[in-house]
Write an enzyme that holds these catalytic residues in place. Sequence first.
Site, short mmCIF file in Angstrom:
data_model
loop_
_atom_site.label_atom_id
_atom_site.label_comp_id
_atom_site.label_asym_id
_atom_site.label_seq_id
_atom_site.Cartn_x
_atom_site.Cartn_y
_atom_site.Cartn_z
N SER A 52 1.09 -0.98 -0.59
CA SER A 52 0.24 0.31 -0.18
C SER A 52 0.58 1.34 0.06
O SER A 52 1.79 1.65 0.23
CB SER A 52 -0.98 0.20 1.22
OG SER A 52 -1.84 -1.09 1.27
N1 SAH Z 1 0.12 -5.41 4.85
C1 SAH Z 1 0.98 -5.75 3.05
C2 SAH Z 1 -0.41 -5.55 1.92
C3 SAH Z 1 -1.34 -6.52 1.86
S1 SAH Z 1 -2.23 -6.13 -0.58
C4 SAH Z 1 1.89 -4.75 3.24
O1 SAH Z 1 2.41 -4.37 4.02
O2 SAH Z 1 2.10 -5.14 1.85
C5 SAH Z 1 -3.09 -7.21 0.44
C6 SAH Z 1 -2.44 -9.11 1.46
O3 SAH Z 1 -3.16 -9.42 1.52
C7 SAH Z 1 -2.38 -9.29 -0.35
O4 SAH Z 1 -0.76 -10.46 -0.40
C8 SAH Z 1 -3.33 -10.56 -0.29
O5 SAH Z 1 -2.34 -12.21 -0.75
C9 SAH Z 1 -3.42 -10.99 1.14
N2 SAH Z 1 -4.87 -12.19 1.34
C10 SAH Z 1 -5.64 -11.56 0.49
N3 SAH Z 1 -6.89 -12.27 0.98
C11 SAH Z 1 -6.46 -12.62 2.27
C12 SAH Z 1 -6.54 -14.24 3.22
N4 SAH Z 1 -7.93 -13.88 2.36
N5 SAH Z 1 -6.24 -14.36 4.29
C13 SAH Z 1 -4.28 -13.75 4.44
N6 SAH Z 1 -4.49 -12.86 3.31
C14 SAH Z 1 -5.03 -12.72 2.19
#
Ligand code: SAH
Length: 200
Positions: A52
């Site tokens: 993000s």
């Molecule tokens: N917090 C992260 C941003 C992640 S983007 C950072 O600092 O980089 C959102 C993430 O959520 C992705 O990696 C995606 O694979 C994950 N995601 C999506 N659905 C999910 C679920 N049900 N459980 C765990 N992770 C999930």
Amino acid sequence: MVDEQIARRGLSDPRLLAAFERVPRHLFVPAEQADLAYADGALTIGSGQTISQPYIVALMTDLLELTGIETVLEVGTGSGYQAAILSHLARTVHTVELVADLATRAQALLKDYPNVHCHVGDGSLGWPEAAPYNAITVTAAAPAAPKVLLEQLADGGRMVLPVGGAGYQVIEVWSRQAAEFKHRSELGVAFVLLRGKHGW
Ligand code: SAH
């Protein structure tokens, strides 16, 4: 990044700003994008996922109102960047990632943050083994605030997550007082979609 994108936009908590100064964001973005690591936007991290925008990480973290004694759950480890930020602001951080490749990469980067515990699985179910949590942040967009996550909040706890469909969501801030849950809506955002049982 901290001065121009975070402090100038009104986030002034010194602990929050110090946490952003301590975490080398360029280590968490893919090597070929390292020159954009401190730019004012989201970046792709592979597997169709994103890290993000710094300001959004800061805003969502600020809304958790961490004082340093909390146990926190992050759903969506992604690059591991937000977990590293949270590690400086809370006592213990549990982070859950659905995509095993991303979880493996993040876990290697987060070995320098001993209070962060990485898990692989469907975080839309939370992580009951370490519940209750004083704060929960979901970093992917849910169709609605999952009840199972709200139930993993401790009394007085807060949850911050984007709620909505592809391309547009609203950040919701939930709080728990005993059995009572309240929420308010903050700004509009665009996150990747939450998958899994309580995702899309
Ligand atoms: N917090 C992260 C941003 C992640 S983007 C950072 O600092 O980089 C959102 C993430 O959520 C992705 O990696 C995606 O694979 C994950 N995601 C999506 N659905 C999910 C679920 N049900 N459980 C765990 N992770 C999930």
